[in-house]
Design a protein around this motif. Structure first.
Motif, PDB file in Angstrom:
ATOM      1  N   ARG A   1      21.866  29.924  42.192  1.00 35.89           N
ATOM      2  CA  ARG A   1      21.128  31.063  42.941  1.00 35.89           C
ATOM      3  C   ARG A   1      20.425  32.107  42.156  1.00 35.89           C
ATOM      4  O   ARG A   1      20.812  32.595  41.296  1.00 35.89           O
ATOM      5  N   VAL A   2      19.070  31.612  42.065  1.00 35.62           N
ATOM      6  CA  VAL A   2      17.968  32.431  41.101  1.00 35.62           C
ATOM      7  C   VAL A   2      17.316  33.634  41.820  1.00 35.62           C
ATOM      8  O   VAL A   2      16.631  34.428  41.079  1.00 35.62           O
ATOM      9  N   GLY A   3      17.767  34.013  42.895  1.00 32.24           N
ATOM     10  CA  GLY A   3      17.101  35.361  43.455  1.00 32.24           C
ATOM     11  C   GLY A   3      17.867  35.151  44.840  1.00 32.24           C
ATOM     12  O   GLY A   3      18.231  34.476  45.661  1.00 32.24           O
ATOM     13  N   SER A   4      17.420  36.739  45.407  1.00 27.11           N
ATOM     14  CA  SER A   4      17.696  36.790  46.958  1.00 27.11           C
ATOM     15  C   SER A   4      17.038  37.942  47.526  1.00 27.11           C
ATOM     16  O   SER A   4      16.470  38.678  46.572  1.00 27.11           O
ATOM     17  N   LEU A   5      16.993  38.174  48.771  1.00 27.43           N
ATOM     18  CA  LEU A   5      16.697  39.529  49.437  1.00 27.43           C
ATOM     19  C   LEU A   5      17.815  40.428  48.908  1.00 27.43           C
ATOM     20  O   LEU A   5      18.718  40.101  48.697  1.00 27.43           O
ATOM     21  N   MET A   6      17.407  41.798  48.930  1.00 24.51           N
ATOM     22  CA  MET A   6      18.251  43.014  48.406  1.00 24.51           C
ATOM     23  C   MET A   6      19.384  42.995  49.468  1.00 24.51           C
ATOM     24  O   MET A   6      19.278  42.634  50.775  1.00 24.51           O
ATOM     25  N   ALA A   7      20.652  43.077  49.042  1.00 21.98           N
ATOM     26  CA  ALA A   7      21.722  43.337  49.937  1.00 21.98           C
ATOM     27  C   ALA A   7      21.991  44.609  50.557  1.00 21.98           C
ATOM     28  O   ALA A   7      21.767  45.681  49.792  1.00 21.98           O
ATOM     29  N   VAL A   8      22.018  44.719  51.926  1.00 21.05           N
ATOM     30  CA  VAL A   8      22.352  45.744  52.645  1.00 21.05           C
ATOM     31  C   VAL A   8      23.804  45.736  53.377  1.00 21.05           C
ATOM     32  O   VAL A   8      24.263  44.544  53.562  1.00 21.05           O
TER      33      VAL A   8
ATOM     34  N   THR B   1      25.071  42.076  53.119  1.00 26.51           N
ATOM     35  CA  THR B   1      24.390  40.832  53.572  1.00 26.51           C
ATOM     36  C   THR B   1      23.044  40.876  53.043  1.00 26.51           C
ATOM     37  O   THR B   1      22.448  41.785  52.936  1.00 26.51           O
ATOM     38  N   THR B   2      22.473  39.556  52.617  1.00 23.57           N
ATOM     39  CA  THR B   2      21.015  39.445  52.179  1.00 23.57           C
ATOM     40  C   THR B   2      20.291  38.424  53.175  1.00 23.57           C
ATOM     41  O   THR B   2      19.456  38.013  53.095  1.00 23.57           O
ATOM     42  N   SER B   3      20.669  38.662  54.322  1.00 25.51           N
ATOM     43  CA  SER B   3      20.219  37.924  55.495  1.00 25.51           C
ATOM     44  C   SER B   3      18.537  38.580  55.682  1.00 25.51           C
ATOM     45  O   SER B   3      18.397  39.266  56.153  1.00 25.51           O
ATOM     46  N   MET B   4      17.582  37.344  55.918  1.00 27.21           N
ATOM     47  CA  MET B   4      16.312  37.427  56.161  1.00 27.21           C
ATOM     48  C   MET B   4      16.085  37.740  57.502  1.00 27.21           C
ATOM     49  O   MET B   4      15.406  38.526  58.076  1.00 27.21           O
ATOM     50  N   GLY B   5      17.070  37.029  58.352  1.00 31.40           N
ATOM     51  CA  GLY B   5      16.966  37.030  59.783  1.00 31.40           C
ATOM     52  C   GLY B   5      17.247  38.489  60.326  1.00 31.40           C
ATOM     53  O   GLY B   5      16.499  39.117  61.082  1.00 31.40           O
ATOM     54  N   ARG B   6      18.056  39.055  59.769  1.00 34.00           N
ATOM     55  CA  ARG B   6      18.563  40.592  59.810  1.00 34.00           C
ATOM     56  C   ARG B   6      17.604  41.679  59.517  1.00 34.00           C
ATOM     57  O   ARG B   6      17.329  42.558  60.227  1.00 34.00           O
ATOM     58  N   LEU B   7      16.915  41.024  58.460  1.00 32.58           N
ATOM     59  CA  LEU B   7      15.584  42.124  58.187  1.00 32.58           C
ATOM     60  C   LEU B   7      14.386  41.886  59.179  1.00 32.58           C
ATOM     61  O   LEU B   7      14.096  43.100  59.691  1.00 32.58           O
TER      62      LEU B   7
ATOM     63  N   LEU C   1      16.320  37.513  40.595  1.00 27.91           N
ATOM     64  CA  LEU C   1      15.183  38.258  41.167  1.00 27.91           C
ATOM     65  C   LEU C   1      15.827  38.905  42.772  1.00 27.91           C
ATOM     66  O   LEU C   1      16.590  38.159  43.255  1.00 27.91           O
ATOM     67  N   VAL C   2      15.363  39.881  43.018  1.00 27.66           N
ATOM     68  CA  VAL C   2      15.637  40.783  44.210  1.00 27.66           C
ATOM     69  C   VAL C   2      14.471  40.954  44.989  1.00 27.66           C
ATOM     70  O   VAL C   2      13.206  41.615  44.355  1.00 27.66           O
ATOM     71  N   ILE C   3      14.265  40.559  45.970  1.00 20.16           N
ATOM     72  CA  ILE C   3      13.114  40.918  46.956  1.00 20.16           C
ATOM     73  C   ILE C   3      13.667  42.215  47.654  1.00 20.16           C
ATOM     74  O   ILE C   3      14.520  42.193  48.284  1.00 20.16           O
ATOM     75  N   ASP C   4      12.899  43.252  47.290  1.00 18.44           N
ATOM     76  CA  ASP C   4      13.335  44.686  47.736  1.00 18.44           C
ATOM     77  C   ASP C   4      12.568  45.213  48.521  1.00 18.44           C
ATOM     78  O   ASP C   4      11.308  45.669  48.036  1.00 18.44           O
ATOM     79  N   PRO C   5      12.754  45.288  49.943  1.00 16.89           N
ATOM     80  CA  PRO C   5      11.699  45.736  50.851  1.00 16.89           C
ATOM     81  C   PRO C   5      11.976  47.353  51.140  1.00 16.89           C
ATOM     82  O   PRO C   5      11.577  47.695  52.370  1.00 16.89           O
ATOM     83  N   ARG C   6      12.527  47.905  50.339  1.00 19.01           N
ATOM     84  CA  ARG C   6      12.765  49.388  50.841  1.00 19.01           C
ATOM     85  C   ARG C   6      11.427  49.835  51.049  1.00 19.01           C
ATOM     86  O   ARG C   6      11.383  50.912  51.765  1.00 19.01           O
ATOM     87  N   GLU C   7      10.386  50.017  50.120  1.00 21.33           N
ATOM     88  CA  GLU C   7       9.109  50.430  50.370  1.00 21.33           C
ATOM     89  C   GLU C   7       8.375  50.031  51.603  1.00 21.33           C
ATOM     90  O   GLU C   7       7.935  50.680  52.351  1.00 21.33           O
TER      91      GLU C   7
ATOM     92  N   GLY D   1      13.963  26.700  46.220  1.00 24.15           N
ATOM     93  CA  GLY D   1      14.164  26.580  47.673  1.00 24.15           C
ATOM     94  C   GLY D   1      14.097  28.035  48.184  1.00 24.15           C
ATOM     95  O   GLY D   1      14.954  28.907  47.273  1.00 24.15           O
ATOM     96  N   ALA D   2      13.423  28.249  48.990  1.00 24.02           N
ATOM     97  CA  ALA D   2      13.452  29.660  49.581  1.00 24.02           C
ATOM     98  C   ALA D   2      13.951  29.553  51.174  1.00 24.02           C
ATOM     99  O   ALA D   2      13.518  28.483  52.021  1.00 24.02           O
ATOM    100  N   ILE D   3      15.401  29.888  51.228  1.00 24.09           N
ATOM    101  CA  ILE D   3      16.021  29.284  52.182  1.00 24.09           C
ATOM    102  C   ILE D   3      16.355  30.783  53.047  1.00 24.09           C
ATOM    103  O   ILE D   3      17.357  31.325  52.660  1.00 24.09           O
ATOM    104  N   PHE D   4      15.617  30.861  54.294  1.00 26.24           N
ATOM    105  CA  PHE D   4      16.000  32.218  54.839  1.00 26.24           C
ATOM    106  C   PHE D   4      16.499  31.754  56.047  1.00 26.24           C
ATOM    107  O   PHE D   4      15.927  30.976  57.003  1.00 26.24           O
TER     108      PHE D   4
END
Ligand SMILES: [Zn+2]
Ligand SMILES: [Zn+2]
Length: 746
Positions: A537-544, A591-597, A642-648, A508-511
Motif C-alpha cells: 500500500r503506497v498511498g491512500s486517501l486521508m483517513a477520517v 476510513t479512507t473510503s473514496m466512495g464516502r468522500l 502518499l496521502v491524498i488530503d482533500p481538507r482544502e 493501482g488506484a483502487i477506489f
C-alpha cells in the motif's frame, strides 16, 4: 494455425484439433456440412479437449477446409486454436459425425443463454411455419443454455427440458446433422414443448389466449409478472406515469431506475443516444441492459428513472419477448421481479407468493428455470453486472494458471464466486448482496452447481479478509481445504491485471466504498503497487471517522459532518451531534473510503443527504456535473506513503455552498480536483517504482466523469492505463481477482 504439410499432389489426410467454445454450439454439423461441400471424407467428434476432426480428400480441398474452419464457424462458437497435422490417407470417402469420446469434462461444456437468432425470429412470425408464434422456438444458434442446465454432459435429460418428449418432427430435426436444430437441447414445438399460461393475481387460470390477454392487459395499464429466461420480470407500459408510479409504490423501490425493453432498435434510439458500441451491445447475442444517455424527449414516464441522466434499455431476447413487444407495440418497463432488495424470483410457487401484492397477472410457462440469472448491465466499454448472456463463459487465468482446483468466494455485496481449474476461471452469475438466507442459498447452491458443471473440486479456497462477510464465514467453515485470504483492494487490482493478461507490477488506484484493510481501518481510497501475487500500500486517501459505521453508508450527511470536522469546520446546527460523534471517535472507525468522500460532497452540495440504494449519492453527484465548468478545487498530496488530503477541497466546497454556487459547478469542480490528484499521485508513484502501467478499479470508477478524466490524464503522460472490461470494476469482479491471487501464490 499450422499449415497442413508441404504442397502435395493427389490425396491427403489431416487431423485437425479445434479448441475453445466449440461444443453445444452447432460446430459438428457445421463441420459436417463443410466437409460435404468440399467432397471430403473422414469424421468429427467431441472430446475432452474440444472438437477433433479427420479429413481426407484432394490436397486442395483439405487446405481450403482448414482455412475456412476458423473464419466461418457458427455464431456461438469461440474458436481459440486450430491445429492441423498430416496423417496417412486410408481411403475414407464419406464423412460422419461420430459419438463423443467420454472421460474428462470439456472446458466449455455449457454456453451462455443467447438471444433468439434471426432465423428463428423469421420463423416465429411466418404464418406458414409450424412454429408460427410459438414462444419457445430456438435452435443450435440461440436459446436458453446455462439457465436450463442441471448437469453435464450437456444433453437433454440433464436440462429442465427433460420432461418434454420430442415429437417425431422435432426428433427428426434433432437427429439430422444438416438441420439447424441438430442436437439443439431445448428444441421444441407447439405439439411437444412448453406452453404458456396466464394466471390472475390470486393464481387462478385466466381463460383465452395468454399472449393476447397479456398484451391487452398491459395496454390497459396492468402490471404483469412475466416468467423469462433467468427469472421473473415485472412489466408495464413505460410511458404511463400512473402505471409506473403504481409499480414503484407496490415494489417499495423508491428511486432505483427500472430497466426498459424497447420493441425495436429504432424505438431504443428514440429513448437514448446510442454510439456504435452501445448499438452493438443492444443487438448482440448476450442482449444485456445497456445504459446510455437519456434523450430529453424520451417518451417514458418520469417514475422510470427519477433524476437519472441515463436509461437502461434492452431489446427482446426470447421469443416470448418478441411476441409480446410486437403485440403491445410500445416500450415496456421490464424490471426484475422482486421486492426491494430480495433476489429476483425464479421458482413458480415462490414468484406467485412473493409477487401477488405487486402483479395483477402472471404470465407463466412450464419450462423450469434451473439457475436464477439476472439481466446483465453494461455501459459502452464497461460491464456493471455480468450475468445472463455472459455466464458461464470462461476467463483465462494469467501465467500457468492454478496448479490446484480452487474456489474464490467473492465479497459481501454484489457477490459472485469463481471456480478455477488449470488456466481457466468460471465466474458465477450475479448472486447479489449476501445478507439474507435467500442469497446465501443461491451462493451455496451455485457453488455446487458450477463445481459439477466444470468438474472443479476445490482444494484451495480464497476469501476476503472481512470476518463478517457471509462469503468469508462460508470459506472458514469448510473442512479439508487450504485457505487463502486476499485483501479486498488487492483482489480488485489483480482482477484488472489478470483480465488483461498483464503480469505487472503496476500502480493501482483502487477506489470503492468499503473494504477490509490490514490495519483494522476501513479501506476504500487506495494506491497500491503490486502484481497478482503481492502488493504494497503506497498511498491512500486521508483517513477520517465513519460516524456510526454502517449508518454512515445510508446517510451521506454523516460523512459530510466527518469531513467538515476533519477540515476544521463546524457542521451546521442540525448535524452537530454527529460532528461530535466523529470528533470523539466513538462508534466511528477510521476510513479512507473514496466512495464516502463522494457521499460527503453530495450531501454538502445539497444533492442527497440520505440514500435509498448503494452508490446513489455518488451517482447523483456525477449526474449533477456541469460540463461547461472549467474550475477545480485545491487538493494536497503529502507524505510517504502518499496521502491524498482533500481538507482544502472540503473548505472550498463549503465556501462555494455558502456563496450560493450551483450544485452542478460544485460537483464538477470536485470531480476535477479528485481526478487531478489521482493522476498526479499515480504519475509520481509510477515514476518512483519504475512502472508504466496503472490499473484503475473499484466501484467508484463506475463514475464515468471520473474514469475518463483520470484515464485521459494518465494516458497523456505516456502511462498505459488498464480498466476492467470483461468484469465489473465493482465487487462483482472480486472473486476473479481472488482466484488470480490464489493461483499465483500457490
Ligand atoms: Zn435460432
Ligand atoms: Zn415438436
Amino acid at each position: 494455425m499450422n499449415a497442413v504439410g508441404a504442397p502435395a499432389r493427389g490425396r491427403r489426410r489431416a487431423r485437425v484439433r479445434v479448441t475453445g467454445t466449440v461444443q453445444g454450439v452447432g460446430f459438428r454439423p457445421y463441420v459436417y456440412r463443410l466437409a460435404g461441400e468440399l467432397g471430403l471424407g473422414g469424421y468429427v467428434l467431441n472430446d475432452s479437449h474440444g472438437v477433433l476432426i479427420e479429413i481426407e480428400g484432394s490436397a486442395d480441398a483439405v487446405d481450403r477446409f482448414v482455412a475456412r474452419l476458423r473464419c466461418e464457424a457458427p455464431p456461438l462458437a469461440v474458436v481459440e486454436q486450430v491445429l492441423a497435422e498430416e496423417r496417412v490417407p486410408c481411403g475414407e470417402g464419406s464423412f460422419a459425425i461420430r459419438d463423443s469420446v467420454g472421460g474428462q469434462v470439456p472446458d466449455a461444456p455449457v454456453t451462455p443463454d443467447t438471444a433468439t437468432c434471426e432465423d428463428c425470429v423469421r420463423e416465429l412470425f411466418d404464418p406458414a411455419d409450424r412454429r408460427f408464434r410459438y414462444p419457445f422456438i430456438n435452435c443450435t444458434n440461440c436459446g436458453p443454455r446455462f439457465t436450463i442446465v442441471r448437469g453435464v454432459p450437456y444433453d437433454r435429460p440433464l436440462t429442465t427440458m427433460a420432461s418434454f418428449a420430442m415429437c417425431a418432427e422435432c426428433r427428426a430435426e434433432y437427429d439430422d446433422p444438416a438441420d439447424r436444430r441438430f442436437h439443439a437441447q431445448p428444441n421444441a414445438c407447439p405439439e411437444c414443448g412448453p406452453s404458456l399460461r396466464l394466471l390472475s393475481g390470486r393464481g387462478e387460470p385466466v381463460a383465452g389466449d395468454p399472449l393476447a390477454a397479456t398484451a391487452a392487459a398491459l395496454r390497459a395499464g396492468a402490471i404483469v409478472s412475466i416468467k423469462g429466461i433467468g427469472g421473473y420480470h415485472l412489466a408495464c407500459l413505460a410511458a404511463s406515469e400512473r402505471t409506473v408510479a403504481g409499480l414503484r409504490a407496490r415494489k417499495h423501490r423508491e428511486d432505483k431506475p427500472f430497466a426498459l425493453m424497447a420493441p425495436s432498435l429504432t424505438v431504443a434510439d428514440s429513448l437514448v443516444s446510442l454510439d456504435p458500441v452501445s448499438r452493438g451491445l443492444l443487438t448482440g447475442p448476450p442482449r444485456p441492459i445497456v445504459l446510455a444517455p437519456r434523450r430529453p424527449d424520451a417518451p417514458v414516464a418520469d417514475s422510470v428513472a427519477p433524476g437519472a441522466p441515463e436509461l437502461g434499455v434492452m431489446l427482446p431476447y426470447s421469443p416470448l419477448h418478441h411476441l409480446l413487444l410486437t403485440d403491445v407495440g410500445e416500450t415496456l418497463v421490464m424490471t426484475s421481479a422482486n421486492v426491494s432488495d430480495e433476489p429476483i424470483a425464479f421458482v413458480d410457487d415462490d414468484a406467485l407468493e412473493r409477487l401477488r401484492e405487486i402483479a395483477d397477472l402472471f404470465l407463466v410457462h412450464d419450462r423450469p428455470i434451473q439457475t436464477r440469472t439476472d439481466d446483465s448491465v453494461v455501459r459502452a466499454h464497461t460491464i456493471l453486472r455480468r450475468s445472463r448472456g455472459y455466464v458461464p463463459a470462461a476467463l483465462s487465468l494469467p501465467g500457468a494458471g492454478t496448479p490446484r482446483p480452487l474456489l474464490a468466494c467473492g465479497a459481501g455485496l454484489k457477490n459472485t464466486f469463481c471456480l478455477a481449474r488449470g488456466g481457466r476461471a468460471w465466474v458465477s452469475h450475479h448472486i447479489g448482496d449476501l445478507e439474507n438466507y435467500e442469497t446465501l442459498r443461491s451462493f451455496t447452491d451455485g457453488i455446487s452447481h458450477f463445481g459439477a458443471l466444470f468438474a472443479v473440486e476445490p482444494e484451495v479456497v480464497a476469501h476476503d479478509l472481512h470476518p463478517e462477510y457471509l462469503s468469508t464465514k462460508y470459506a472458514l467453515e469448510l473442512d479439508g481445504i487450504e485457505l487463502v485470504g486476499v485483501q479486498h483492494h488487492h483482489a480488485h487490482l489483480a482482477a484488472c491485471l489478470a483480465e488483461h493478461g498483464e503480469p505487472g507490477p503496476a500502480i493501482g488506484a483502487i477506489f470503492d466504498g468499503t473494504g477490509y484493510g490490514f490495519d483494522g481501518t476501513v479501506w476504500g481510497g487506495e494506491l497500491l503497487y503490486g502484481d497478482v501475487r503481492s502488493f504494497e500500500r503506497v498511498g491512500s486517501l486521508m483517513a477520517v471517522a465513519l460516524p456510526g459505521a454502517a449508518r454512515a453508508i445510508k446517510q451521506p450527511w454523516r460523512m459530510a459532518c466527518a469531513w467538515l470536522v476533519a477540515s476544521g469546520l463546524e457542521p451546521p446546527a442540525a448535524w452537530r451531534p454527529i460532528g461530535e460523534l466523529a470528533r470523539s471517535g466513538l462508534a466511528s472507525p477510521l476510513t479512507t473510503s473514496m466512495g464516502r468522500l463522494f457521499d460527503a460532497v453530495a450531501a454538502l452540495a445539497g444533492i442527497r443527504a440520505e440514500v435509498n440504494y448503494e452508490g446513489q449519492a455518488a451517482i447523483e453527484l456525477e449526474a449533477a456535473c456541469d460540463p461547461s465548468e472549467r474550475g477545480s478545487y485545491p487538493i494536497a498530496l503529502t507524505g510517504e506513503p502518499l496521502v491524498i488530503d482533500p481538507r482544502e477541497t472540503i473548505r472550498a466546497v463549503a465556501a462555494d455552498v455558502r456563496a450560493g454556487r450551483s450544485s452542478g459547478v460544485i460537483a464538477r469542480r470536485f470531480h476535477r480536483a479528485i481526478a487531478s490528484a489521482t493522476v498526479e499521485a499515480c504519475v509520481g508513484l509510477a515514476d518512483a517504482h519504475a512502472t508504466e502501467v496503472v490499473a484503475l478499479s473499484g466501484g467508484v470508477f463506475q463514475n464515468r466523469v471520473l474514469l475518463e478524466s483520470v484515464s485521459d490524464g494518465l494516458t497523456a503522460t505516456g502511462l498505459r492505463v488498464l480498466v476492467p472490461e470483461r468484469l465489473p470494476a465493482g465487487d462483482g469482479g472480486i472473486s476473479y481477482g481472488q482466484a488470480a491471487v490464489a493461483a499465483a501464490t500457490l
